[in-house]
Motif scaffolding. Sequence first.
Motif, PDB file in Angstrom:
ATOM      1  N   ARG A   1      29.252  81.467 -12.123  1.00 19.98           N
ATOM      2  CA  ARG A   1      27.852  82.126 -11.339  1.00 19.98           C
ATOM      3  C   ARG A   1      27.395  83.199 -11.950  1.00 19.98           C
ATOM      4  NH1 ARG A   1      30.970  83.425  -7.253  1.00 19.98           N
ATOM      5  NH2 ARG A   1      30.502  81.781  -5.793  1.00 19.98           N
ATOM      6  N   THR A   2      28.197  84.190 -12.881  1.00 19.80           N
ATOM      7  CA  THR A   2      27.643  85.067 -13.303  1.00 19.80           C
ATOM      8  C   THR A   2      26.796  84.743 -14.345  1.00 19.80           C
ATOM      9  OG1 THR A   2      29.742  86.247 -12.982  1.00 19.80           O
ATOM     10  CG2 THR A   2      28.146  87.087 -14.958  1.00 19.80           C
ATOM     11  N   GLU A   3      27.101  83.623 -15.067  1.00 23.40           N
ATOM     12  CA  GLU A   3      26.182  83.112 -16.135  1.00 23.40           C
ATOM     13  C   GLU A   3      24.712  82.486 -15.500  1.00 23.40           C
ATOM     14  OE1 GLU A   3      24.219  81.591 -19.402  1.00 23.40           O
ATOM     15  OE2 GLU A   3      25.476  83.215 -19.231  1.00 23.40           O
ATOM     16  N   SER A   4      25.146  81.588 -14.523  1.00 23.83           N
ATOM     17  CA  SER A   4      23.782  81.198 -13.648  1.00 23.83           C
ATOM     18  C   SER A   4      22.867  82.219 -13.167  1.00 23.83           C
ATOM     19  CB  SER A   4      24.354  80.331 -12.646  1.00 23.83           C
ATOM     20  OG  SER A   4      25.273  79.317 -12.929  1.00 23.83           O
ATOM     21  N   MET A   5      23.556  83.293 -12.714  1.00 27.38           N
ATOM     22  CA  MET A   5      22.540  84.378 -12.155  1.00 27.38           C
ATOM     23  C   MET A   5      21.712  85.131 -13.420  1.00 27.38           C
ATOM     24  SD  MET A   5      22.780  84.281  -8.998  1.00 27.38           S
ATOM     25  CE  MET A   5      22.147  85.839  -8.675  1.00 27.38           C
ATOM     26  N   ARG A   6      22.537  85.319 -14.434  1.00 30.89           N
ATOM     27  CA  ARG A   6      21.916  85.551 -15.654  1.00 30.89           C
ATOM     28  C   ARG A   6      20.816  84.866 -16.112  1.00 30.89           C
ATOM     29  NH1 ARG A   6      21.046  84.617 -20.308  1.00 30.89           N
ATOM     30  NH2 ARG A   6      22.017  82.884 -20.131  1.00 30.89           N
ATOM     31  N   ALA A   7      21.037  83.748 -16.262  1.00 33.99           N
ATOM     32  CA  ALA A   7      19.807  82.665 -16.693  1.00 33.99           C
ATOM     33  C   ALA A   7      18.750  82.753 -15.353  1.00 33.99           C
ATOM     34  CB  ALA A   7      20.564  81.346 -16.752  1.00 33.99           C
ATOM     35  N   LEU A   8      19.133  82.719 -14.238  1.00 34.07           N
ATOM     36  CA  LEU A   8      18.132  82.967 -13.371  1.00 34.07           C
ATOM     37  C   LEU A   8      17.314  84.273 -13.226  1.00 34.07           C
ATOM     38  CD1 LEU A   8      16.711  81.746 -10.673  1.00 34.07           C
ATOM     39  CD2 LEU A   8      18.826  82.828  -9.325  1.00 34.07           C
ATOM     40  N   ARG A   9      17.867  85.334 -13.699  1.00 30.25           N
ATOM     41  CA  ARG A   9      17.065  86.527 -13.995  1.00 30.25           C
ATOM     42  C   ARG A   9      15.900  86.242 -15.238  1.00 30.25           C
ATOM     43  NH1 ARG A   9      22.113  88.842 -12.487  1.00 30.25           N
ATOM     44  NH2 ARG A   9      22.484  89.055 -14.666  1.00 30.25           N
TER      45      ARG A   9
ATOM     46  N   ALA B   1      19.670  76.106  -7.031  1.00 23.53           N
ATOM     47  CA  ALA B   1      20.665  75.044  -6.459  1.00 23.53           C
ATOM     48  C   ALA B   1      21.918  75.012  -6.817  1.00 23.53           C
ATOM     49  CB  ALA B   1      19.794  73.654  -6.846  1.00 23.53           C
ATOM     50  N   GLU B   2      22.087  75.519  -8.344  1.00 21.60           N
ATOM     51  CA  GLU B   2      23.363  75.448  -8.935  1.00 21.60           C
ATOM     52  C   GLU B   2      24.068  76.524  -8.510  1.00 21.60           C
ATOM     53  OE1 GLU B   2      23.904  74.737 -13.340  1.00 21.60           O
ATOM     54  OE2 GLU B   2      24.529  76.803 -13.172  1.00 21.60           O
ATOM     55  N   VAL B   3      23.576  77.818  -8.129  1.00 21.42           N
ATOM     56  CA  VAL B   3      24.371  78.867  -7.533  1.00 21.42           C
ATOM     57  C   VAL B   3      24.687  78.698  -6.326  1.00 21.42           C
ATOM     58  CG1 VAL B   3      24.100  81.343  -6.691  1.00 21.42           C
ATOM     59  CG2 VAL B   3      23.071  80.425  -8.801  1.00 21.42           C
ATOM     60  N   ARG B   4      23.716  77.882  -5.479  1.00 20.00           N
ATOM     61  CA  ARG B   4      24.333  77.326  -4.091  1.00 20.00           C
ATOM     62  C   ARG B   4      25.400  76.543  -3.915  1.00 20.00           C
ATOM     63  NH1 ARG B   4      18.680  77.071  -3.173  1.00 20.00           N
ATOM     64  NH2 ARG B   4      18.570  74.670  -3.405  1.00 20.00           N
ATOM     65  N   TRP B   5      25.390  75.609  -5.019  1.00 18.18           N
ATOM     66  CA  TRP B   5      26.446  74.325  -5.208  1.00 18.18           C
ATOM     67  C   TRP B   5      27.709  75.207  -5.577  1.00 18.18           C
ATOM     68  CZ3 TRP B   5      28.717  72.576 -10.126  1.00 18.18           C
ATOM     69  CH2 TRP B   5      29.436  71.415  -9.926  1.00 18.18           C
ATOM     70  N   LEU B   6      27.554  76.356  -6.496  1.00 15.46           N
ATOM     71  CA  LEU B   6      28.861  77.004  -6.752  1.00 15.46           C
ATOM     72  C   LEU B   6      29.599  77.846  -5.477  1.00 15.46           C
ATOM     73  CD1 LEU B   6      27.821  78.582 -10.114  1.00 15.46           C
ATOM     74  CD2 LEU B   6      29.467  76.777  -9.755  1.00 15.46           C
ATOM     75  N   ASP B   7      28.726  78.215  -4.621  1.00 14.29           N
ATOM     76  CA  ASP B   7      29.090  79.162  -3.334  1.00 14.29           C
ATOM     77  C   ASP B   7      29.640  78.012  -2.433  1.00 14.29           C
ATOM     78  OD1 ASP B   7      27.824  81.356  -4.152  1.00 14.29           O
ATOM     79  OD2 ASP B   7      26.054  81.138  -3.102  1.00 14.29           O
ATOM     80  N   HIS B   8      29.325  76.622  -2.610  1.00 17.22           N
ATOM     81  CA  HIS B   8      29.715  75.645  -1.663  1.00 17.22           C
ATOM     82  C   HIS B   8      31.135  75.202  -2.063  1.00 17.22           C
ATOM     83  CE1 HIS B   8      30.238  71.573   0.300  1.00 17.22           C
ATOM     84  NE2 HIS B   8      30.458  71.253  -0.915  1.00 17.22           N
ATOM     85  N   ILE B   9      31.284  75.098  -3.581  1.00 17.11           N
ATOM     86  CA  ILE B   9      32.539  74.820  -3.954  1.00 17.11           C
ATOM     87  C   ILE B   9      33.709  75.909  -3.785  1.00 17.11           C
ATOM     88  CG2 ILE B   9      33.866  74.787  -6.356  1.00 17.11           C
ATOM     89  CD1 ILE B   9      31.241  73.489  -7.465  1.00 17.11           C
TER      90      ILE B   9
END
Length: 201
Positions: free
Chosen positions: A116-124, A156-164
């Motif tokens: 999630r940390t990496e995905s949020m970095r990419a999103l920024r 969508a990836e971040v939402r999926w990680l929250d779901h997991i």
Amino acid sequence: MSVRLGLLALLGEHPTGVYQLRKDFEVRTGGTWPLNIGQVYATIQRLDRDGLVEMAGELDGVELYRLTEAGTTELAGWWAGPVERGHPGRDELAIKIALAVSAPGVDVAAVVQTQRTESMRALRDYTRLKARAGTADRDELAWSLVLDNLIFATEAEVRWLDHIEAAVVRAARQRTTAPAEHHVVESAADQPHTGGERSRR
């Protein structure tokens, strides 16, 4: 995306040399899917072999390629039809998570948090690029739309990680409560039904 179809799309605009094809592909996609020149050469050779492109002479010593009639038909079909899903591509993150949740000793919550940390970095990063991207000409618009795709996919990836994370917590609760519930049921079943037997007597 299919490099083969991407090059057909570029050749559908005008005859082009291999180096220019590579440059145009990367400019139009913002370098998101970089190509090496060997890959472009190999793809053009296959398209030539399949009768979809042909030599169109030279310009300043550079061999130019253009679509054949069959290539034009192939490209028109691509524009007109949907992109077929077929078999899902191998997504390393999905594979990693699937293996993590079933592997003993793996802290799934930590795996999810790290990703999630990496995905949020990419999103920024994508969002900053989007803020600077223009739409004045078609190349800028193309890059802006590619960025939109990357942003939506990462969200969508971040939402999926929250779901997991939530699903793993639920599964852990079920594992801890199921044995206790089973014990209660068994204990009740083991009790003699003396009251009922006496009343029937």
